[in-house]
Design a protein around this motif. Structure first.
Motif, PDB file in Angstrom:
ATOM      1  N   THR A 134      33.838  41.211  35.703  1.00  0.00           N
ATOM      2  CA  THR A 134      35.141  41.264  36.355  1.00  0.00           C
ATOM      3  C   THR A 134      36.269  41.227  35.342  1.00  0.00           C
ATOM      4  O   THR A 134      36.260  40.407  34.430  1.00  0.00           O
ATOM      5  CB  THR A 134      35.304  40.070  37.320  1.00  0.00           C
ATOM      6  OG1 THR A 134      34.233  40.099  38.266  1.00  0.00           O
ATOM      7  CG2 THR A 134      36.622  40.123  38.054  1.00  0.00           C
ATOM      8  N   THR A 180      34.834  49.605  40.328  1.00  0.00           N
ATOM      9  CA  THR A 180      35.542  49.469  41.589  1.00  0.00           C
ATOM     10  C   THR A 180      36.841  48.717  41.353  1.00  0.00           C
ATOM     11  O   THR A 180      36.844  47.708  40.654  1.00  0.00           O
ATOM     12  CB  THR A 180      34.704  48.667  42.610  1.00  0.00           C
ATOM     13  OG1 THR A 180      33.397  49.212  42.671  1.00  0.00           O
ATOM     14  CG2 THR A 180      35.323  48.691  43.978  1.00  0.00           C
ATOM     15  N   ASP A 205      40.172  46.817  43.341  1.00  0.00           N
ATOM     16  CA  ASP A 205      40.599  46.292  44.634  1.00  0.00           C
ATOM     17  C   ASP A 205      41.495  47.305  45.335  1.00  0.00           C
ATOM     18  O   ASP A 205      42.363  47.915  44.719  1.00  0.00           O
ATOM     19  CB  ASP A 205      41.371  44.982  44.450  1.00  0.00           C
ATOM     20  CG  ASP A 205      40.472  43.793  44.189  1.00  0.00           C
ATOM     21  OD1 ASP A 205      39.242  43.925  44.309  1.00  0.00           O
ATOM     22  OD2 ASP A 205      41.004  42.709  43.865  1.00  0.00           O
ATOM     23  N   ARG A 206      41.278  47.488  46.621  1.00  0.00           N
ATOM     24  CA  ARG A 206      42.056  48.383  47.481  1.00  0.00           C
ATOM     25  C   ARG A 206      42.082  49.832  46.980  1.00  0.00           C
ATOM     26  O   ARG A 206      43.074  50.530  47.124  1.00  0.00           O
ATOM     27  CB  ARG A 206      43.485  47.846  47.650  1.00  0.00           C
ATOM     28  CG  ARG A 206      43.540  46.488  48.320  1.00  0.00           C
ATOM     29  CD  ARG A 206      44.929  45.922  48.405  1.00  0.00           C
ATOM     30  NE  ARG A 206      45.682  45.917  47.150  1.00  0.00           N
ATOM     31  CZ  ARG A 206      45.561  45.020  46.184  1.00  0.00           C
ATOM     32  NH1 ARG A 206      44.704  44.034  46.315  1.00  0.00           N
ATOM     33  NH2 ARG A 206      46.285  45.090  45.091  1.00  0.00           N
ATOM     34  N   ASP A 207      41.004  50.285  46.387  1.00  0.00           N
ATOM     35  CA  ASP A 207      40.896  51.668  45.915  1.00  0.00           C
ATOM     36  C   ASP A 207      39.622  52.250  46.512  1.00  0.00           C
ATOM     37  O   ASP A 207      38.546  51.685  46.349  1.00  0.00           O
ATOM     38  CB  ASP A 207      40.834  51.694  44.389  1.00  0.00           C
ATOM     39  CG  ASP A 207      40.975  53.091  43.813  1.00  0.00           C
ATOM     40  OD1 ASP A 207      40.365  54.038  44.368  1.00  0.00           O
ATOM     41  OD2 ASP A 207      41.666  53.246  42.800  1.00  0.00           O
ATOM     42  N   ARG A 216      45.324  45.580  39.287  1.00  0.00           N
ATOM     43  CA  ARG A 216      44.296  45.292  40.287  1.00  0.00           C
ATOM     44  C   ARG A 216      43.086  44.718  39.586  1.00  0.00           C
ATOM     45  O   ARG A 216      42.833  44.999  38.417  1.00  0.00           O
ATOM     46  CB  ARG A 216      43.852  46.572  40.994  1.00  0.00           C
ATOM     47  CG  ARG A 216      44.926  47.269  41.764  1.00  0.00           C
ATOM     48  CD  ARG A 216      44.367  48.500  42.403  1.00  0.00           C
ATOM     49  NE  ARG A 216      45.421  49.283  43.015  1.00  0.00           N
ATOM     50  CZ  ARG A 216      45.213  50.198  43.924  1.00  0.00           C
ATOM     51  NH1 ARG A 216      43.993  50.463  44.327  1.00  0.00           N
ATOM     52  NH2 ARG A 216      46.212  50.872  44.442  1.00  0.00           N
ATOM     53  N   ARG A 217      42.299  43.966  40.344  1.00  0.00           N
ATOM     54  CA  ARG A 217      41.029  43.467  39.807  1.00  0.00           C
ATOM     55  C   ARG A 217      40.070  44.635  39.669  1.00  0.00           C
ATOM     56  O   ARG A 217      40.002  45.511  40.522  1.00  0.00           O
ATOM     57  CB  ARG A 217      40.451  42.418  40.749  1.00  0.00           C
ATOM     58  CG  ARG A 217      39.149  41.826  40.251  1.00  0.00           C
ATOM     59  CD  ARG A 217      38.659  40.757  41.172  1.00  0.00           C
ATOM     60  NE  ARG A 217      38.406  41.354  42.492  1.00  0.00           N
ATOM     61  CZ  ARG A 217      37.617  40.822  43.409  1.00  0.00           C
ATOM     62  NH1 ARG A 217      37.032  39.669  43.178  1.00  0.00           N
ATOM     63  NH2 ARG A 217      37.435  41.419  44.563  1.00  0.00           N
ATOM     64  N   PRO A 265      29.277  45.236  44.643  1.00  0.00           N
ATOM     65  CA  PRO A 265      30.332  45.270  45.675  1.00  0.00           C
ATOM     66  C   PRO A 265      30.130  46.487  46.576  1.00  0.00           C
ATOM     67  O   PRO A 265      29.970  47.599  46.103  1.00  0.00           O
ATOM     68  CB  PRO A 265      31.618  45.379  44.862  1.00  0.00           C
ATOM     69  CG  PRO A 265      31.195  45.931  43.556  1.00  0.00           C
ATOM     70  CD  PRO A 265      29.782  45.483  43.332  1.00  0.00           C
TER      71      PRO A 265
END
Length: 107
Positions: free
Chosen positions: A22, A41, A43-45, A63-64, A106
């Motif tokens: 991460t 990945t 976040d929110r993508d 973003r993470r 994820p």
């Protein structure tokens, strides 16, 4: 972790299959696949980003970023800053970049 002469921090991470690495804030961070195959990945993508050896992904968003190993892999992470994390009392060789296998990717 090693640093080059241009203030670019760069380090390699070996990822066992199904482990997740991460990056809390991906803005300006580069991920390069050196071996294996990883799924990146944000976040929110909604994109699916799969990197094979020689492929590189650079994020510009705050973003993470999760990097999931689809098989045993090695990545190079550049220009990342460690997140503030408490030091575990029982671990003397602790690192903020310590990889913890999760067993799930994820989805």
């Amino acid at each position: 972790m090693s640093a080059s002469s241009s203030n670019t921090s760069r380090f390699h991470v070996n990822l066992p299959k199904r482990s997740v690495f991460t990056v809390p804030d991906g803005a300006g961070v580069g991920i390069e696949c050196r071996s294996g195959s990883v799924w990146v990945t944000l976040d929110r993508d909604m994109r699916d980003i799969v990197l094979e050896p020689g492929d590189r992904f650079e994020s510009t968003d705050h973003r993470r970023v999760l990097v999931s190993a689809l098989e045993p892999s090695c990545i190079t992470v550049s220009d990342a800053q460690p997140a503030a994390m408490p030091l575990p009392a029982r671990s003397r060789a602790w690192s903020p970049w310590r990889l913890l296998p999760h067993g799930l990717s994820p989805a």
